[in-house]
Design an enzyme around this catalytic site. Structure first.
Site, PDB file in Angstrom:
ATOM      1  N   THR A   1       1.798 -55.488 -35.862  1.00 33.56           N
ATOM      2  CA  THR A   1       1.459 -55.123 -33.945  1.00 33.56           C
ATOM      3  C   THR A   1       0.924 -54.532 -32.730  1.00 33.56           C
ATOM      4  O   THR A   1       0.352 -55.106 -32.230  1.00 33.56           O
ATOM      5  CB  THR A   1       3.473 -55.971 -33.659  1.00 33.56           C
ATOM      6  OG1 THR A   1       3.913 -56.921 -33.963  1.00 33.56           O
ATOM      7  CG2 THR A   1       3.218 -56.191 -32.280  1.00 33.56           C
TER       8      THR A   1
ATOM      9  N   GLU B   1       3.947 -39.826 -31.191  1.00 36.33           N
ATOM     10  CA  GLU B   1       4.535 -40.167 -28.949  1.00 36.33           C
ATOM     11  C   GLU B   1       5.212 -41.947 -29.607  1.00 36.33           C
ATOM     12  O   GLU B   1       5.773 -41.943 -28.921  1.00 36.33           O
ATOM     13  CB  GLU B   1       3.688 -40.313 -28.219  1.00 36.33           C
ATOM     14  CG  GLU B   1       3.201 -40.527 -27.087  1.00 36.33           C
ATOM     15  CD  GLU B   1       5.257 -39.486 -26.452  1.00 36.33           C
ATOM     16  OE1 GLU B   1       4.467 -38.949 -25.838  1.00 36.33           O
ATOM     17  OE2 GLU B   1       5.825 -39.557 -26.578  1.00 36.33           O
TER      18      GLU B   1
ATOM     19  N   GLY C   1       9.228 -46.551 -27.103  1.00 39.60           N
ATOM     20  CA  GLY C   1       7.743 -47.574 -26.647  1.00 39.60           C
ATOM     21  C   GLY C   1       6.645 -46.216 -26.166  1.00 39.60           C
ATOM     22  O   GLY C   1       5.557 -45.741 -26.815  1.00 39.60           O
TER      23      GLY C   1
ATOM     24  N   LYS D   1      15.431 -42.597 -33.481  1.00 40.66           N
ATOM     25  CA  LYS D   1      14.840 -42.108 -32.049  1.00 40.66           C
ATOM     26  C   LYS D   1      15.142 -41.288 -31.258  1.00 40.66           C
ATOM     27  O   LYS D   1      14.760 -40.298 -30.779  1.00 40.66           O
ATOM     28  CB  LYS D   1      14.691 -43.238 -30.798  1.00 40.66           C
ATOM     29  CG  LYS D   1      13.535 -44.387 -31.300  1.00 40.66           C
ATOM     30  CD  LYS D   1      13.639 -45.451 -30.607  1.00 40.66           C
ATOM     31  CE  LYS D   1      12.180 -47.384 -31.055  1.00 40.66           C
ATOM     32  NZ  LYS D   1      12.712 -47.534 -30.742  1.00 40.66           N
TER      33      LYS D   1
HETATM   34  N1  HSE Z   1      12.592 -52.503 -32.280  1.00 35.18           N
HETATM   35  C1  HSE Z   1      11.974 -51.757 -31.672  1.00 35.18           C
HETATM   36  C2  HSE Z   1      12.563 -51.445 -30.010  1.00 35.18           C
HETATM   37  C3  HSE Z   1      10.421 -51.693 -31.435  1.00 35.18           C
HETATM   38  O1  HSE Z   1      12.648 -52.825 -30.014  1.00 35.18           O
HETATM   39  O2  HSE Z   1      12.698 -50.995 -29.386  1.00 35.18           O
HETATM   40  C4  HSE Z   1       9.484 -50.106 -30.740  1.00 35.18           C
HETATM   41  O3  HSE Z   1      10.137 -49.012 -31.385  1.00 35.18           O
END
Ligand code: HSE
Length: 384
Positions: free
Chosen positions: A10, A122, A127, A198
């Site tokens: 993706t 980043e 995202g 994260k």
């Molecule tokens: N699977 C992750 C989310 C993708 O849904 O946030 C982006 O890091």
């Protein structure tokens, strides 16, 4: 500057697309042409003219002409070899690999420093939101006190669709998957592990410390029922998957779990695949970052910005403290639902059919559980 993209899923596809569509504008912005020499992946995708396709990542990382390797395959095994081999070959690295950095960030950043190359990541958090560059650059005057937010687009999307469109968990998950939000292993999203990766990266940069990832005990949204979402709403809350990190005595507290947030709060109104990150710094106080947390071009936008940083010779220092301990954050307000009347003090009480619902004031989880011994109940944190 010549680059190679490894991983044509993706995000990889999005990066190839943006780099080719925005080629001239980007070259002007950084005063250098960015040549995408290789696109490497298990399956060939339709590529713009002039880009070499290969299945073999070694071709990319061993090519002396390549200045920057963009790792977008994810995971902690082959991706780690790709990144380390690139670093040893003196190539800058751009990656979106949150799992790898959360687990092995220390080793990778040290290798990059020893080999005098840069690594930017980043896209690993939030995202398309430029939150890491803000932490590493704009926020630098501050000591971070707390970081909290919604860091997983998939689960936020699912919770939003369950509430707004009255969809089932499975229906919402399928749509998220079709939109490219979901990890190859959906359990990472659903069980809070992705959000934990994260928050671990944000905590590492915010508190300038390497915290052992395995000490974090995330939970996800599988225990969130429509019943609890509806009751929470009636009481003035929405249930969100909240990740939080803050300084606590003896180390840092890191937590990921389904949490009730007041409908009046900003976080409660972050819907769909959007993410939000609130950072509290001692000089600037509260700062909020908001934007789409997942999706092809959204994430690719952050990757491309990192590729540009390597040309601009930006430097992010990662000489962080080691040996920091991580603790769960257990002192909180709580929401409890039970079919029994419970012997507890409460701030709010609500009953509906056979459900007794309590919001209790800040209390240590172990103490609360002692009081609830012998009863069946469902429990979530309440924020604020
Ligand atoms: N699977 C992750 C989310 C993708 O849904 O946030 C982006 O890091």
């Amino acid at each position: 500057m010549k680059i190679g993209v490894i991983g044509l899923g993706t995000v990889g596809f999005g990066v190839v697309d943006i780099l080719s569509k925005e080629k001239d504008r980007l070259a002007k912005a950084i005063q250098e042409e960015v040549v995408l020499k290789y696109a490497c992946g298990l399956e060939e995708i339709e590529l713009p003219e002039g880009i070499l396709y290969t299945k073999d990542y070694k071709e990319v990382v061993n090519d002396p002409e390549v200045d920057v390797v963009v790792e977008l395959i994810g995971g902690t095994t082959i991706a780690k070899s790709i990144i380390l081999e690139s670093i040893y070959n003196k190539k800058h690295v751009v990656t979106a690999n949150k799992a790898l950095l959360a687990h092995d960030g220390k080793e990778i950043f040290k290798a990059a420093k020893e080999n005098n190359v840069h690594i930017f990541y980043e896209a690993s958090v939030g995202g398309g939101i430029p939150v890491l560059v803000s932490q590493k650059e704009s926020f630098i005057a501050n000591n971070t006190l707390e970081i909290a937010g919604i860091l997983n687009g998939t689960t936020n999307f699912i919770l939003s669709l369950m509430e707004k469109d009255n969809l089932s968990f499975e229906e919402a998950l399928q749509i998220a998957s079709d939109l490219g939000y979901v990890e190859a292993n959906p359990a990472l999203d659903l069980d809070g592990v992705d959000a934990a990766h994260k928050i671990a990266i944000l905590a590492m940069n915010g508190f300038e410390t390497y915290a052992p990832f395995d000490d974090i005990q995330p939970s996800g949204i599988r225990n969130v029922t429509k019943l609890d979402m509806d009751i929470a709403f009636k009481l003035g809350y929405r249930i969100k998957l909240i990740a939080q990190a803050k300084l606590v005595p003896g180390g840092i507290g890191i937590d990921v779990g389904a949490t009730l947030v007041s409908l009046e709060s900003l976080v409660a109104n972050v819907m769909g695949s959007y993410n939000v990150v609130e950072i509290n710094g001692d000089y600037v106080n509260d700062i909020v970052y908001y934007g789409r947390g997942a999706g092809r071009h959204v994430t690719a936008s952050a990757v491309v910005s990192d590729i540009m940083k390597t040309v601009q010779e930006r430097r992010w220092n990662h000489d962080y403290k080691e040996g920091t301990k991580v603790f769960p954050i257990t002192l909180s307000k709580y929401y409890i639902r039970s079919s029994s009347v419970l012997p507890i003090e409460f701030l709010e009480y609500y009953s509906e059919k056979d459900n007794h619902v309590y919001i209790v004031d800040e209390i240590e989880l172990s103490k609360l559980k002692q009081k609830l011994e012998g009863f069946e109940y469902v429990l979530f944190k309440v924020r604020g």
